[in-house]
Every structure is written in structure tokens, then in C-alpha cells.
Design a protein around this motif. Structure first.
Motif, mmCIF file in Angstrom:
data_model
loop_
_atom_site.group_PDB
_atom_site.id
_atom_site.type_symbol
_atom_site.label_atom_id
_atom_site.label_comp_id
_atom_site.label_asym_id
_atom_site.label_seq_id
_atom_site.Cartn_x
_atom_site.Cartn_y
_atom_site.Cartn_z
ATOM 1 N N ALA A 13 4.811 -20.584 -2.589
ATOM 2 C CA ALA A 13 5.249 -19.194 -2.484
ATOM 3 C C ALA A 13 4.854 -18.662 -1.113
ATOM 4 C CB ALA A 13 4.628 -18.350 -3.595
ATOM 5 N N ALA A 14 5.709 -18.911 -0.129
ATOM 6 C CA ALA A 14 5.364 -18.574 1.249
ATOM 7 C C ALA A 14 5.418 -17.077 1.515
ATOM 8 C CB ALA A 14 6.322 -19.298 2.199
ATOM 9 N N ASP A 15 6.283 -16.364 0.806
ATOM 10 C CA ASP A 15 6.435 -14.922 1.041
ATOM 11 C C ASP A 15 6.541 -14.192 -0.294
ATOM 12 O OD1 ASP A 15 6.817 -12.469 2.309
ATOM 13 O OD2 ASP A 15 8.995 -12.742 2.426
ATOM 14 N N PRO A 16 5.463 -14.200 -1.074
ATOM 15 C CA PRO A 16 5.543 -13.569 -2.397
ATOM 16 C C PRO A 16 5.440 -12.054 -2.304
ATOM 17 C CG PRO A 16 3.306 -14.312 -2.008
ATOM 18 C CD PRO A 16 4.128 -14.756 -0.807
ATOM 19 N N VAL A 17 5.854 -11.373 -3.376
ATOM 20 C CA VAL A 17 5.503 -9.962 -3.522
ATOM 21 C C VAL A 17 3.988 -9.866 -3.578
ATOM 22 C CG1 VAL A 17 5.614 -7.977 -5.091
ATOM 23 C CG2 VAL A 17 7.659 -9.385 -4.693
ATOM 24 N N ARG A 18 3.431 -8.855 -2.922
ATOM 25 C CA ARG A 18 1.981 -8.708 -2.857
ATOM 26 C C ARG A 18 1.551 -7.347 -3.374
ATOM 27 N NH1 ARG A 18 3.995 -10.568 1.651
ATOM 28 N NH2 ARG A 18 3.652 -8.699 2.908
ATOM 29 N N ILE A 19 0.520 -7.325 -4.171
ATOM 30 C CA ILE A 19 -0.109 -6.061 -4.551
ATOM 31 C C ILE A 19 -1.102 -5.711 -3.455
ATOM 32 C CG2 ILE A 19 -1.679 -4.946 -6.181
ATOM 33 C CD1 ILE A 19 -0.285 -6.477 -8.399
ATOM 34 N N ARG A 20 -0.876 -4.568 -2.837
ATOM 35 C CA ARG A 20 -1.681 -4.166 -1.683
ATOM 36 C C ARG A 20 -2.719 -3.111 -2.035
ATOM 37 N NH1 ARG A 20 0.979 -4.489 3.933
ATOM 38 N NH2 ARG A 20 0.359 -6.618 3.417
ATOM 39 N N ALA A 21 -2.495 -2.361 -3.099
ATOM 40 C CA ALA A 21 -3.455 -1.313 -3.474
ATOM 41 C C ALA A 21 -3.351 -1.045 -4.961
ATOM 42 C CB ALA A 21 -3.192 -0.032 -2.690
ATOM 43 N N VAL A 22 -4.487 -0.736 -5.562
ATOM 44 C CA VAL A 22 -4.537 -0.274 -6.955
ATOM 45 C C VAL A 22 -5.486 0.919 -6.982
ATOM 46 C CG1 VAL A 22 -4.986 -0.829 -9.366
ATOM 47 C CG2 VAL A 22 -4.222 -2.640 -7.803
#
Length: 396
Positions: free
Chosen positions: A230-239
Motif C-alpha cells: 500500500a504505497a499511497d494509502p488513505v491516512r488518518i492524520r488527526a483524532v
């Protein structure tokens, strides 16, 4: 960024009234998320379950319940309860474990088998609980305070019942395109106006139903994602899971048993706005960066509050956005392209996870007919009772 975790898989059980155990729904959603991630259940190092107190003892130990349903394999388990924010708290716990190096890949699951009709407090008499008090002392079901919010908007900003109806029309149009939604028929403003009054000025079609449903996510470290292609996955950046700040913040209407609610000046920032602000600050983004948003539309009027609280417009301008189509599919910042609670109904511990599922599919570009073109960043937002904040920012 060092705080990023990858979303490798997202899965859901269709919302509805199926009459089965929440465990079955959660197992279906978990298997769908694992399949989406291309991973085997035995690859999972940790399971975080969003609790449902209505599920009896299995609901209180949801992490272990879901792990057992999938087959014991030695994963660590965590169970999280935070009312409507339970799903986001579960995502937060999973993210923390990944960033702390306790697990490379974590399964997050939330599921509910909701009662028909109004939610009522579960777990016996609790006279120290404002939620219990409003039901037992005032007879105030959830739609009562939804109606209070709506009346407040009408008094302060001149919003109308017709404005509220436009939110239902918008969300029903999006839900009609979502195969996982419970309600998949377009709705007209005339149908909203003709539905029964529940809590004036809100009518039946202004208020979300209670539903069965489940959602799951497979989250991982960025290193694990890279090793698994998964070279460019969706990322969770903040919670964001913040609480109100007193005395700058006054507790919102649901906490109507609070003696100090009338003892201070109205806060310059609502609790809901502080939830979103904390998420933006952590992500290094702002409302201007959003491609879409998923917010907790318990009522049509409350969705308009969220427009303002997540910074899409100034206070009092939410109705203007919906009138101009800004938040509809095809608009500048679609809100609830999934169809929202208007189309799904409320399955409490699953809902915040389902919101992240929708962000994932939108950011991947795989949301089908409801796809937001070129989606790069999105926010989810809801508020759990008793000071539970909930917002997630995901990026691609």
C-alpha cells in the motif's frame, strides 16, 4: 507526518432492522474490512471494540466479544465506550497502539442492535447521570433537545422549517446512491412537511431513526502498509477526543442537569467547534482544505450547526449553505455524501467508524455514484454525551 496511520481496510454491514445480534453484524463488517485490506484475521495484532451497553455483558466487553467471534488467535483486545463518540474513541485507541509500537496492524469494530423507537438509558437507575435525569425527571427524549436546538436556530438566525427540510432532501438523495444505507429513496421537501410532528418544529423525517448496523476498519503503521504493497494509502492524520473547557465552555443542552449552565456568559466557541478545532490543529489543516465532511445529523437542524462548528461558514450561515447547494453532492464541500444518519439511522458504537469508512472510500475514489471528485481530505464529527468529543481527519 509521524502521527499518520494507514487505513488498509474498511467494511460495513448494511444498516437496517435485522433482529439479530450485534456480534453477527460486527463479524460481517470485520471480515469485509479484512478482505478489503487483503489480510488474514491471524495478521491482526490487536482488536479494539466500540462498546454497546444495550448488548448486555458481550456489549460491555466488545473487543473481546468480536475477537472471540472471529476466533481466538492471541491478539490483544481493548473495549471502548464513549456514547456516540465510541467509534472515534476506538479509532483513537487503535492509532495510539500503532504509534506506540504495541501493534503493527489493528482491527477496529463497532456494531449495534438498536431498540425500536427512542433510545432510553440502559443499565439501571443513575440519579447522578444527567442523561438518566432528563429521561426520568423531565421525560425529555433525544428529539426533545433536538427540537430545542432547532428552535434556538430559528430564534437567533431566522432559520425555517423549510431550511431544515432541505437537509433531509440532500441527505436522502445521497443515501439513495449508497447500497449500505437503510433508506434508499429520494425524499421531497413536501414529504418532510407532511410527516408527523415529533418535537416541534421537527417532524419525523427531520429526525434520524435507530438502526442495527456495523462498521470496521483495519489500521496499520505506515511501515506495515508499505511492506504490504500500500504505497499511497488513505491516512488518518488527526483524532480529536477533547472534552469541554470550563468556564470558557458551557455544557450543551443535553447536559440539562448542570447547575452552572446559566451562571456564566455564553461561550465564544461551542463544544462542537472545539472538537473540530483540536482536529485541525493536530492535522495542520483547516476547513479550507476539506473536500468533504461526515457529520452526525441526529436532526436536520443539528447538521446546520455542524457546518458552522467545523468552520464551513460563520455562525448563523448554515442554512445559507444548504439553500445554495454548497453541501450537496456536486457542491463545493459535500457534507454527508454517505447519506448520513438521515439515510442510515443511528447504530451508536458503529457510526463514527462508518463515517471514517466513507472518508476512506471517497479519498480512494471508489465511492461510485456518490463520489466527490478529486477528494483529498475529509473530516468526521460527532459528539458523545457527557463531554465526549469526536472528530477524525483523513487525507490522501
Amino acid at each position: 507526518m509521524t502521527g499518520d496511520v494507514a487505513v488498509l481496510g474498511a467494511g460495513m454491514h448494511q444498516w437496517g432492522k435485522w433482529g439479530r445480534s450485534f456480534v453477527e453484524y460486527g463479524r460481517v463488517a470485520a471480515k469485509a474490512a479484512l478482505a478489503d485490506a487483503g489480510l488474514d484475521w491471524r495478521d491482526i495484532g490487536s482488536v479494539v471494540g466500540a462498546e454497546t451497553v444495550r448488548g448486555g455483558y458481550p456489549g460491555y466487553v466488545a473487543g473481546s466479544t468480536f475477537a472471540q467471534a472471529l476466533g481466538w488467535q492471541g491478539a490483544r483486545v481493548t473495549s471502548v465506550y464513549a456514547a456516540c463518540a465510541s467509534g472515534a474513541q476506538a479509532v483513537n485507541a487503535a492509532r495510539a497502539q500503532i504509534l506506540a509500537g504495541l501493534a503493527d496492524v489493528v482491527l477496529v469494530v463497532g456494531a449495534d442492535a438498536a431498540p425500536k423507537g427512542f433510545f432510553a438509558p440502559a443499565g439501571g437507575e443513575r440519579p447522578d447521570d444527567p442523561d438518566w435525569l432528563r429521561f426520568r425527571v423531565l421525560g425529555a427524549t433525544n428529539p426533545v433537545y433536538f427540537g430545542l436546538y432547532a428552535r434556538r436556530r430559528m430564534a437567533l438566525y431566522g432559520d425555517t422549517a423549510e431550511d431544515f427540510a432541505l437537509v433531509k432532501v440532500k441527505n436522502a438523495a445521497a443515501g439513495a446512491l449508497n447500497p449500505l444505507a437503510r433508506y434508499r429513496a429520494p425524499v421531497t421537501a413536501e414529504q418532510v412537511a407532511a410527516s408527523a410532528v415529533v418535537a416541534d418544529p421537527l417532524r419525523l423525517l427531520d429526525i434520524c431513526a435507530t438502526s442495527d448496523g456495523a462498521a470496521a476498519l483495519v489500521l496499520s503503521s505506515m511501515d506495515f502498509a508499505g511492506r504490504h504493497g500500500a504505497a499511497d494509502p488513505v491516512r488518518i492524520r488527526a483524532v480529536s477526543t477533547v472534552t469541554p473547557a470550563f468556564p470558557r465552555e458551557v455544557l450543551d443542552l443535553p447536559d440539562i442537569a448542570t447547575d452552572s449552565a446559566v451562571a456564566v456568559e455564553p461561550a465564544p466557541e461551542t463544544f462542537r467547534a472545539s472538537i473540530a478545532r483540536a482536529a485541525y490543529e493536530e492535522a495542520g489543516l483547516g476547513p479550507q482544505d476539506l473536500s468533504l465532511a461526515e457529520v452526525y445529523d441526529l436532526s436536520t437542524a443539528l447538521e446546520l450547526e455542524w457546518y458552522e462548528d467545523i468552520g464551513l461558514c460563520a455562525p448563523g450561515e448554515g442554512a445559507k449553505l444548504v439553500r445554495e447547494g454548497v453541501t450537496a453532492l456536486g457542491g463545493r464541500v459535500p457534507v454527508n455524501p454517505s447519506g448520513g444518519l438521515a439515510s442510515f439511522g443511528e447504530a451508536v458504537p458503529a457510526q463514527a467508524i462508518a463515517q471514517v469508512c466513507e472518508l476512506t472510500w471517497q479519498l480512494r475514489g471508489t465511492a461510485g455514484e456518490r463520489q466527490v471528485p478529486g477528494a483529498r481530505a475529509g473530516i468526521t464529527a460527532n459528539q458523545g454525551l457527557f463531554g465526549h468529543g469526536s472528530a477524525v481527519i483523513a487525507v490522501r
